[in-house]
Design a protein around this motif. Structure first.
Motif, PDB file in Angstrom:
ATOM      1  N   SER A  33      47.655  45.359  38.697  1.00 32.59           N
ATOM      2  CA  SER A  33      46.445  44.760  38.144  1.00 32.59           C
ATOM      3  C   SER A  33      46.673  43.271  38.094  1.00 32.59           C
ATOM      4  CB  SER A  33      46.179  45.291  36.739  1.00 32.59           C
ATOM      5  OG  SER A  33      45.188  44.532  36.107  1.00 32.59           O
ATOM      6  N   GLY A  34      45.795  42.503  38.700  1.00 26.08           N
ATOM      7  CA  GLY A  34      45.970  41.060  38.677  1.00 26.08           C
ATOM      8  C   GLY A  34      45.928  40.497  40.075  1.00 26.08           C
ATOM      9  N   GLY A  35      46.352  39.256  40.208  1.00 29.56           N
ATOM     10  CA  GLY A  35      46.298  38.599  41.504  1.00 29.56           C
ATOM     11  C   GLY A  35      47.450  38.977  42.377  1.00 29.56           C
ATOM     12  N   ASN A  36      47.460  38.433  43.607  1.00 31.00           N
ATOM     13  CA  ASN A  36      48.521  38.751  44.548  1.00 31.00           C
ATOM     14  C   ASN A  36      49.370  37.530  44.864  1.00 31.00           C
ATOM     15  OD1 ASN A  36      46.634  37.369  45.992  1.00 31.00           O
ATOM     16  ND2 ASN A  36      46.460  38.887  47.648  1.00 31.00           N
ATOM     17  N   LEU A  69      47.496  49.618  28.687  1.00 27.54           N
ATOM     18  CA  LEU A  69      47.398  48.591  27.655  1.00 27.54           C
ATOM     19  C   LEU A  69      47.683  47.208  28.230  1.00 27.54           C
ATOM     20  CD1 LEU A  69      47.120  47.570  24.760  1.00 27.54           C
ATOM     21  CD2 LEU A  69      49.514  48.247  24.373  1.00 27.54           C
ATOM     22  N   MET A  70      48.768  47.069  28.984  1.00 27.92           N
ATOM     23  CA  MET A  70      49.143  45.749  29.482  1.00 27.92           C
ATOM     24  C   MET A  70      48.149  45.238  30.520  1.00 27.92           C
ATOM     25  SD  MET A  70      51.339  43.444  28.758  1.00 27.92           S
ATOM     26  CE  MET A  70      52.710  44.301  27.961  1.00 27.92           C
ATOM     27  N   SER A  71      47.618  46.122  31.338  1.00 30.91           N
ATOM     28  CA  SER A  71      46.647  45.664  32.337  1.00 30.91           C
ATOM     29  C   SER A  71      45.348  45.234  31.667  1.00 30.91           C
ATOM     30  CB  SER A  71      46.394  46.748  33.389  1.00 30.91           C
ATOM     31  OG  SER A  71      45.864  47.917  32.815  1.00 30.91           O
ATOM     32  N   ARG A  72      44.980  45.897  30.577  1.00 29.53           N
ATOM     33  CA  ARG A  72      43.777  45.476  29.842  1.00 29.53           C
ATOM     34  C   ARG A  72      43.993  44.089  29.236  1.00 29.53           C
ATOM     35  NH1 ARG A  72      39.502  47.685  26.759  1.00 29.53           N
ATOM     36  NH2 ARG A  72      38.251  45.892  26.101  1.00 29.53           N
ATOM     37  N   ILE A  73      45.152  43.871  28.622  1.00 34.78           N
ATOM     38  CA  ILE A  73      45.463  42.566  28.053  1.00 34.78           C
ATOM     39  C   ILE A  73      45.474  41.498  29.151  1.00 34.78           C
ATOM     40  CG2 ILE A  73      47.254  41.213  26.899  1.00 34.78           C
ATOM     41  CD1 ILE A  73      48.040  43.772  25.378  1.00 34.78           C
ATOM     42  N   ALA A  74      46.028  41.843  30.308  1.00 34.82           N
ATOM     43  CA  ALA A  74      46.085  40.889  31.420  1.00 34.82           C
ATOM     44  C   ALA A  74      44.690  40.475  31.872  1.00 34.82           C
ATOM     45  CB  ALA A  74      46.860  41.502  32.581  1.00 34.82           C
ATOM     46  N   VAL A  79      40.393  36.418  32.305  1.00 34.12           N
ATOM     47  CA  VAL A  79      38.956  36.146  32.251  1.00 34.12           C
ATOM     48  C   VAL A  79      38.597  35.205  31.113  1.00 34.12           C
ATOM     49  CG1 VAL A  79      36.683  37.192  31.874  1.00 34.12           C
ATOM     50  CG2 VAL A  79      38.338  38.312  33.378  1.00 34.12           C
ATOM     51  N   ASN A  80      39.229  35.384  29.958  1.00 34.30           N
ATOM     52  CA  ASN A  80      38.801  34.655  28.763  1.00 34.30           C
ATOM     53  C   ASN A  80      39.704  33.500  28.347  1.00 34.30           C
ATOM     54  OD1 ASN A  80      36.544  36.349  28.331  1.00 34.30           O
ATOM     55  ND2 ASN A  80      37.855  37.880  27.362  1.00 34.30           N
ATOM     56  N   GLU A  81      40.949  33.477  28.851  1.00 34.10           N
ATOM     57  CA  GLU A  81      41.878  32.463  28.387  1.00 34.10           C
ATOM     58  C   GLU A  81      42.315  31.488  29.479  1.00 34.10           C
ATOM     59  OE1 GLU A  81      42.914  32.125  25.163  1.00 34.10           O
ATOM     60  OE2 GLU A  81      41.520  33.727  24.651  1.00 34.10           O
ATOM     61  N   GLN A  82      42.833  32.013  30.585  1.00 30.62           N
ATOM     62  CA  GLN A  82      43.400  31.161  31.636  1.00 30.62           C
ATOM     63  C   GLN A  82      42.972  31.693  33.001  1.00 30.62           C
ATOM     64  OE1 GLN A  82      44.971  28.343  31.241  1.00 30.62           O
ATOM     65  NE2 GLN A  82      45.437  28.385  29.039  1.00 30.62           N
ATOM     66  N   GLU A  83      41.839  31.239  33.473  1.00 26.10           N
ATOM     67  CA  GLU A  83      41.284  31.801  34.702  1.00 26.10           C
ATOM     68  C   GLU A  83      42.063  31.418  35.946  1.00 26.10           C
ATOM     69  OE1 GLU A  83      37.851  28.386  35.551  1.00 26.10           O
ATOM     70  OE2 GLU A  83      37.283  30.425  34.976  1.00 26.10           O
ATOM     71  N   ASN A  84      42.932  30.426  35.856  1.00 25.29           N
ATOM     72  CA  ASN A  84      43.727  30.023  37.020  1.00 25.29           C
ATOM     73  C   ASN A  84      45.121  30.647  37.033  1.00 25.29           C
ATOM     74  OD1 ASN A  84      41.751  28.321  38.166  1.00 25.29           O
ATOM     75  ND2 ASN A  84      42.261  26.721  36.682  1.00 25.29           N
ATOM     76  N   VAL A  85      45.371  31.521  36.079  1.00 29.83           N
ATOM     77  CA  VAL A  85      46.635  32.262  36.051  1.00 29.83           C
ATOM     78  C   VAL A  85      46.388  33.673  36.562  1.00 29.83           C
ATOM     79  CG1 VAL A  85      48.464  33.224  34.581  1.00 29.83           C
ATOM     80  CG2 VAL A  85      47.591  30.927  34.136  1.00 29.83           C
ATOM     81  N   SER A  86      47.260  34.142  37.420  1.00 30.72           N
ATOM     82  CA  SER A  86      47.186  35.506  37.944  1.00 30.72           C
ATOM     83  C   SER A  86      48.274  36.345  37.292  1.00 30.72           C
ATOM     84  CB  SER A  86      47.378  35.490  39.464  1.00 30.72           C
ATOM     85  OG  SER A  86      47.433  36.803  39.972  1.00 30.72           O
ATOM     86  N   VAL A  87      47.863  37.339  36.509  1.00 30.91           N
ATOM     87  CA  VAL A  87      48.822  38.226  35.857  1.00 30.91           C
ATOM     88  C   VAL A  87      48.864  39.535  36.641  1.00 30.91           C
ATOM     89  CG1 VAL A  87      49.524  39.364  33.731  1.00 30.91           C
ATOM     90  CG2 VAL A  87      48.276  37.202  33.617  1.00 30.91           C
ATOM     91  N   GLU A  88      50.000  39.803  37.257  1.00 32.22           N
ATOM     92  CA  GLU A  88      50.176  40.975  38.105  1.00 32.22           C
ATOM     93  C   GLU A  88      50.897  42.066  37.309  1.00 32.22           C
ATOM     94  OE1 GLU A  88      52.485  39.535  41.359  1.00 32.22           O
ATOM     95  OE2 GLU A  88      51.199  37.768  41.629  1.00 32.22           O
TER      96      GLU A  88
END
Length: 338
Positions: A33-36, A69-74, A79-88
């Motif tokens: 879940s997240g960017g690549n 849980l972790m993917s939901r937090i990610a 979306v709401n905090e740091q749109e330029n960060v990719s959490v994988e």
């Protein structure tokens, strides 16, 4: 499959409920879940660390139990905090994820059991400073087929005894009537997660006290596979985390467990280390690379965010919340990292 960080919440919800699985090897070893963003890009991150806009990536692998849980937090963070960060967020399983983590390949390792001494030794040998944190509480859940109307309630002893090799039959072809004489003379089909998963290790260590599982048990990498096997087999019994039951309670049924004071159903109200479902309750964890938190502002920022919102999303993803003071202690520790 990889979900981009721009995914809508509806996609996340579908992903969490539909996959609700813990695997590596096949789908679970690669699903994220997240960017690549690559690890090389991950090292070229962000800002001056003073709370402004961040960039780069955060790499997480490990427990499939903790994954929803972790993917939901990610997703919330991106979306709401740091749109330029990719959490994988990947879900190779606790042990497989820990092997990546101790080698310095990830920033976090999610786990459904405590870190092992040998993993701590590997971290030390590799010069990686690490910290283990509880993130939520899970209830080990015994599940059966909806058509099973005889084993809806079982004692803790019956459960622990039936899963141990040789307790009933030398060949481990155990019948329901071997457990209670009034139950059907039909073979029990045992299922569970394989050795990649912390849930397997928890069950073996804590529930059957390091004894060997029945030789007839069918161990699977994918939790979704376990759900389907139980849903299609009237004589099935399996164990896994509460969240996977809760997201599939239209297909499978939870066993109420009698720990000595009458049967208790697993629920968000009963799952607690000192609660009614206490003997089958376990904390789940994430391990943070302190080095990564020092070097990459986006990693520290995401670590802080976890403990600010974990209880907000615990129930939605099948976990009981931790006491707020525990989360606050973890948050304060992370904030102190320089």
């Amino acid at each position: 499959m990889m979900i981009k960080k721009t995914a809508l919440f509806s996609m996340l919800t579908a992903m969490v409920i539909a996959t609700a699985a813990c695997s590596s090897g096949g789908a679970e070893g690669t699903e994220q879940s997240g960017g690549n963003t690559t690890n090389a890009e991950n090292n070229n991150s962000g800002n001056d660390g003073n709370g402004g806009e961040l960039s780069g990536s955060v790499v997480i692998d490990g427990s499939g139990t903790v994954y929803p849980l972790m993917s939901r937090i990610a997703e919330e963070f991106m979306v709401n905090e740091q749109e330029n960060v990719s959490v994988e967020v990947a879900r190779a399983g606790t042990s497989a994820g820990m092997q990546k983590y101790v080698a310095g390949e990830t920033d976090f390792a999610n786990a459904s059991r405590e870190i092992k001494e040998e993993e701590v030794a590997e971290l030390e040998a590799n010069g990686i400073e690490s910290k283990e944190f509880k993130v939520a509480l899970d209830g080990l859940t015994m599940v059966i087929n909806p058509e099973n109307d005889w084993a809806e309630e079982m004692t803790e002893e019956e459960i622990s005894t039936m899963f141990v090799t040789g307790n009933y039959k030398d060949d481990d072809v155990v019948l329901w009537s071997d457990i209670r004489s009034e139950w059907p003379e039909e073979e029990i089909n045992f299922y569970g997660p394989n050795e990649n998963h912390g849930t397997n290790e928890f069950f073996v260590k804590e529930i059957i006290e390091e004894q060997d599982l029945v030789e007839t048990i069918n161990l699977q990498q994918e939790y979704s596979t376990l759900v389907n096997l139980v849903a299609e087999d009237e004589n099935a019994i399996a164990f896994f985390g509460y969240g996977y039951y809760a997201n599939n309670d239209d297909k499978i049924k939870a066993v109420e467990v009698d720990f000595g004071d009458g049967p208790v159903a697993p629920s968000l109200d009963t799952i607690a280390e000192d609660g009614e479902y206490g003997p089958f309750t376990r904390p789940v964890f994430t391990n943070l690379s302190i080095d990564a938190a020092k070097e990459k502002p986006q990693v520290k920022a995401f670590a802080e965010y976890i403990f600010q919102v974990a209880n907000d999303f615990a129930g939605d993803t099948g976990f009981a919340p931790l006491p707020e003071e525990e989360l606050q202690e973890s948050l304060e520790f992370i904030q102190s990292i320089n």
